[in-house]
Design a protein around this motif. Sequence first.
Motif, PDB file in Angstrom:
ATOM      1  N   THR A  13       0.834  -1.208   0.000  1.00 44.74           N
ATOM      2  CA  THR A  13       0.000   0.000   0.000  1.00 44.74           C
ATOM      3  C   THR A  13       0.863   1.251   0.000  1.00 44.74           C
ATOM      4  O   THR A  13       0.604   2.199  -0.753  1.00 44.74           O
ATOM      5  CB  THR A  13      -0.959  -0.009   1.210  1.00 44.74           C
ATOM      6  N   ALA A  14       1.896   1.267   0.827  1.00 40.28           N
ATOM      7  CA  ALA A  14       2.819   2.415   0.848  1.00 40.28           C
ATOM      8  C   ALA A  14       3.481   2.584  -0.517  1.00 40.28           C
ATOM      9  O   ALA A  14       3.624   3.712  -1.017  1.00 40.28           O
ATOM     10  CB  ALA A  14       3.866   2.227   1.939  1.00 40.28           C
ATOM     11  N   SER A  15       3.868   1.485  -1.138  1.00 41.01           N
ATOM     12  CA  SER A  15       4.483   1.531  -2.465  1.00 41.01           C
ATOM     13  C   SER A  15       3.494   2.033  -3.518  1.00 41.01           C
ATOM     14  O   SER A  15       3.855   2.830  -4.389  1.00 41.01           O
ATOM     15  CB  SER A  15       4.995   0.137  -2.836  1.00 41.01           C
ATOM     16  N   ALA A  16       2.241   1.595  -3.424  1.00 37.44           N
ATOM     17  CA  ALA A  16       1.219   2.060  -4.371  1.00 37.44           C
ATOM     18  C   ALA A  16       0.987   3.556  -4.219  1.00 37.44           C
ATOM     19  O   ALA A  16       0.857   4.280  -5.213  1.00 37.44           O
ATOM     20  CB  ALA A  16      -0.086   1.292  -4.157  1.00 37.44           C
ATOM     21  N   PHE A  17       0.953   4.031  -2.981  1.00 38.29           N
ATOM     22  CA  PHE A  17       0.826   5.473  -2.759  1.00 38.29           C
ATOM     23  C   PHE A  17       2.007   6.216  -3.388  1.00 38.29           C
ATOM     24  O   PHE A  17       1.835   7.228  -4.053  1.00 38.29           O
ATOM     25  CB  PHE A  17       0.760   5.791  -1.269  1.00 38.29           C
ATOM     26  N   ALA A  18       3.212   5.699  -3.156  1.00 34.66           N
ATOM     27  CA  ALA A  18       4.423   6.368  -3.664  1.00 34.66           C
ATOM     28  C   ALA A  18       4.456   6.416  -5.184  1.00 34.66           C
ATOM     29  O   ALA A  18       5.067   7.316  -5.767  1.00 34.66           O
ATOM     30  CB  ALA A  18       5.672   5.669  -3.125  1.00 34.66           C
ATOM     31  N   GLY A  19       3.784   5.461  -5.839  1.00 31.16           N
ATOM     32  CA  GLY A  19       3.766   5.434  -7.299  1.00 31.16           C
ATOM     33  C   GLY A  19       2.502   5.999  -7.913  1.00 31.16           C
ATOM     34  O   GLY A  19       2.290   5.875  -9.123  1.00 31.16           O
ATOM     35  N   ALA A  20       1.672   6.634  -7.111  1.00 25.09           N
ATOM     36  CA  ALA A  20       0.383   7.154  -7.597  1.00 25.09           C
ATOM     37  C   ALA A  20       0.571   8.353  -8.516  1.00 25.09           C
ATOM     38  O   ALA A  20       1.599   9.028  -8.488  1.00 25.09           O
ATOM     39  CB  ALA A  20      -0.497   7.538  -6.411  1.00 25.09           C
TER      40      ALA A  20
END
Length: 196
Positions: free
Chosen positions: A59-66
């Motif tokens: 989830t943190a990675s998905a946020f960072a790549g949003a």
Amino acid sequence: KGAFPRVAFINDNTGLELGFDLCLADFLLTRGWVKRIPFHLKSHPFFVSDAMVKDVRATASAFAGADRPPLRKLGARLQAALAQGRLLLVDDPFWTTALPFPQMPPRLREALRAADLVISKGDVNYRRLLSDRHWPFITPTEEILDYFPTSLLILRTLKGEILTGVEKGVAERIAAEDPGWLLNGQRGVVQFIERD
């Protein structure tokens, strides 16, 4: 501010709910109100939607790549907090058992006691806090939870018939308006038990 400098989460579901958990954790860390936040997660799913360590990282990675800059910044802050040990991801075999919380092992009880405030999320955790017993609705929640080692904030959507801490007459009034109120997920509770 400063009343609960050590906060821990007992997490529940992944997906949108975990995203909101991470937003709250980021808010507390960014404001400097909390130095370190442990997330207590499942090592494997007890229910299909249970949050695990890998889900937090994903989830943190998905946020960072949003695409949206605010989400990218949130993701970067969360990834930094993870790398710096300010956001800790902890799993324990107890979370995937059916044991009620009064039977929590000493190692876990001591880990939670280290927090000034524990935020417990979800219906299953609520039922386990109350030993999955059908108490009268008006039973004071703090009396049942006298075993819990620190202050506790309970956040729960009603999806089961177990509920305590309701003022006399309220349950009956709601049931007359909506017979399925305990199960249909249309209501929730926020309960706070403060320890000295």
